[in-house]
Each structure stands twice: as C-alpha cells, then as structure tokens.
Design an enzyme around this catalytic site. Sequence first.
Site, PDB file in Angstrom:
ATOM      1  N   ALA A 175       0.861  -1.194   0.000  1.00  0.00           N
ATOM      2  CA  ALA A 175       0.000   0.000   0.000  1.00  0.00           C
ATOM      3  C   ALA A 175       0.896   1.241   0.000  1.00  0.00           C
ATOM      4  O   ALA A 175       2.110   1.142   0.207  1.00  0.00           O
ATOM      5  CB  ALA A 175      -0.887   0.018   1.235  1.00  0.00           C
ATOM      6  N   LYS A 176       0.304   2.370  -0.255  1.00  0.00           N
ATOM      7  CA  LYS A 176       1.042   3.634  -0.116  1.00  0.00           C
ATOM      8  C   LYS A 176       0.043   4.741   0.146  1.00  0.00           C
ATOM      9  O   LYS A 176      -1.111   4.671  -0.293  1.00  0.00           O
ATOM     10  CB  LYS A 176       1.807   3.957  -1.408  1.00  0.00           C
ATOM     11  CG  LYS A 176       2.962   4.907  -1.214  1.00  0.00           C
ATOM     12  CD  LYS A 176       4.149   4.199  -0.599  1.00  0.00           C
ATOM     13  CE  LYS A 176       5.381   5.035  -0.524  1.00  0.00           C
ATOM     14  NZ  LYS A 176       6.568   4.187  -0.352  1.00  0.00           N
TER      15      LYS A 176
END
Length: 427
Positions: free
Chosen positions: A116-117
């Site tokens: 994720a980011k």
Amino acid sequence: MTSGATISDPKLLDEYNPFLSMAKGFDQAADILGLDEGLREVLRQPERELKVSLPILMDDGSVKVFTGYRVQHNFLRGPCKGGIRFSPDVNLDEVRALSAWMTWKCSVVNLPFGGAKGGVICDPRELSEGELERLTRRYTVAIMDILGPDRDVPAPDMNTGEQTMAWIMDTYSMHVRRTTTGIVTGKPLAIGGSRGRREATGRGVMIAANQALQLKGWRPEDTRVVVQGAGNVGGIGALLMHREGYRVVSISDMYGAIHSERGLDMPAVMAWLRDHGRLEGFPDAESVTHKEQLELDCDLMVPAATENQITSLNADKVKAKLIVEGANGPTTAVASAALHDRGVMIVPDILANAGGVTVSYFEWVQDRMGYFWTEEIVNSRLEQIMVDAFDEVAAVAEQHDVSLRTAAYILSIDRVASVYRLRGVFA
Ligand code: GLU
C-alpha cells in the site's frame, strides 16, 4: 531535482508516469512467467483506492482543504504495508505505482505483507508543527476505516518520520480506545519502535551494494560512490558505506551537490548538514549542480532521493557501471533498458531499498509480541534477509538471462501469483 509533476513535454509524460514504468516492468516479467491475462489483470490494478479531503484549521485562523490518498495495491500475502509521503508532487498515479512497488518489494524479501502507499499533497516546509500535526491526525481519521494491524500498516516515507508515526499511532489508538502500537511502524523507540529501524533502509542499501560488489569482483576501497540525497536513505547509506571503506565522492541535498575526488569525510559532511541545514559550503569539496552530479565520473551511483532522476534525457551521460536504487523508481523504464543494454548493472529499488520495510516487519512482530530485540539481532536478521533475497534475484537473473530488475519482478510476481492460485477467486 527533476520531478514527474513538472514535465511539460508530452513525449516524456508516459516515460515519467511511475505507474506506467511499474506496469512495463510487471509485463516483462509476466511474459517470461507466462502469466495468464486474468491474473495479470488482478495483479496490475490496485485493490482499493481512497481519496480524502482534509479541512485543516491553519495558524492564521483560516481553513484550508488538503487532498490525501491511501492506495492498497494487494493484500493476498498479508496486511498491506507501505509508507505515507507528504509532498506537493503527490498524485494518484504516483501513489498507485508506489503501492504496487510495495507489493513486489515485500514479496521479493518474502515478508508476509501486501503493498500500500499513502500521500498528502502539501509542502511540509510551509506548514508549522501544529498544522502538520492537525493534518496528520485528520488524515489518519479519514483513512482509518481501512487501516489496522491486520489490515494496513503505514510507515514513514518522504517528509514523514517518527513524530508523524507517533501522531498516527495516538490518533488511531484514541479512536479504538486502546493503545495499538502495531498500527504503524517507524515509531519512536519509546512507543513501540524497533531498534535499527531509522537506519534500516540505508543499511539495506549498503548490504545490497556489498552483494553487487561481490558479483562484480570489486573492493569497497576502489569504489567511487555518488549518492543523490542526504536524507534517511542517502545520508545514512553514505555514512554506512563510508564506514565500510567505500570512497563516497559526492552527495547531494535539495539545494545542490558537493564533490571531492579524494573522497568525502562522511561523518563530517553529515555534521555540517546538521549544523548548516545544507551541504553547500562544506570545506574541501567543490559545489556541483544536481544535473552535473549525475554525470560525474564514478563507479557506483546511489540515487536515493525521488522518482525519475535517471531518464532518457541523461542515461547516456551516466558513467557509473553499477547503480543501487535507494529511492523508489529513480530510473525510468526507458533509461533502465538503455543502461542494461550498455552493461550497467542496476540493483532495483524493490530489492535495494527493502531494508526499511524489512525492519518495519520486525517492528510489527515485536509490537505484537510485546518483546523487543537488541540492535545486533535486528541488524543480523536484516542482513540475512537482504543477502538471501539478493542471491535469489541474482540466480533468477542468470537463469533467464535478464536484468536484476526483471528478475526481481519475476521472483516477486511468481510468489504473489502462487498465493493467488492457492487461495482461489473469492465469489
Ligand atoms: N516507505 C518505505 C518504503 O518505500 C518503508 C515502508 C514500510 O516500512 O512500510 O519502502
């Protein structure tokens, strides 16, 4: 430094789009793996994208609305993992690409995480400490429905650090009515951080460089290193490489670069940067521009600043024979292919900078156990994981006669794909 957001030439837009760069690497590896189209479709797109508006009360009494994102690319192998960046350049395509790179990065070093980011469009230099705290807390509340120690665990990235993580941990904990240290990594030691986390990405870069030197048959003493970036990755990486015997001949910060053919005294350089806020003026070194720095005569280059630094515009002027990517996406797909064709070895980001997320994993494990390790244990486990991953990637590269980047994608995509086949399609 050049950045994706400032490109005006339409021909370069695709090259500078990090999501397209990522997709190129992915497709190459997927072809070699013979991945079917359905699975490609599943693995190419993020699972979930959240965009949030964040009204913040500014110090002057006005209200300003900021935009934030959290993109969860994939959670087949475990909770999503990945940093949060604060920068004016943040955009959805960038966050998407970075989230996918986190999936491949966690898989390359075989951590039980997906990718994720997150990002908030802002210039932290223009915000007071209070404004930053309010922005961080509001962002946490806005995305916390999809966070959790078993769901998605953020960490520091560009312009965020231990204090940001402490605010996230506190905000999340206050809402769920219990102190939940495992909700973020990269926290201060006093609230469940891990020894060695701060240095982990730089240390991982040094370990990756050591492994690459072994392949090349080079010695650190004969290796002239140019480091782009003097922050958590570049600064610490350069210090550790200097300690290991490498000759660091140049390092840059956001204002410019310094260069000394004899080699820089890195502890003195970092002390100067701490005291003066910039590298410029460091005695016994000449000043060079960002552009000139990337064209300096050297053996090893460590781009450890941001995306799109080595591109079709400057790849032919790069003199390094080895590149170890401390940043995420510093070399565009076009430049990477050109450099590979002329025999330049690139240790790709998803392998070279995986030290940070590896010690994030250790931090998460320690938080869940409530039992904390010594720095020696952290560092030796980090070394083991990085060396094993490097060897595996190098073996795949040899087997398929491809670059280390393609090999890293092959290894990591294959791992995620095999989990997908075992778990099946949920209906
Ligand atoms: N932001 C770092 C990276 O890009 C660390 C991520 C983490 O520790 O979760 O790898």
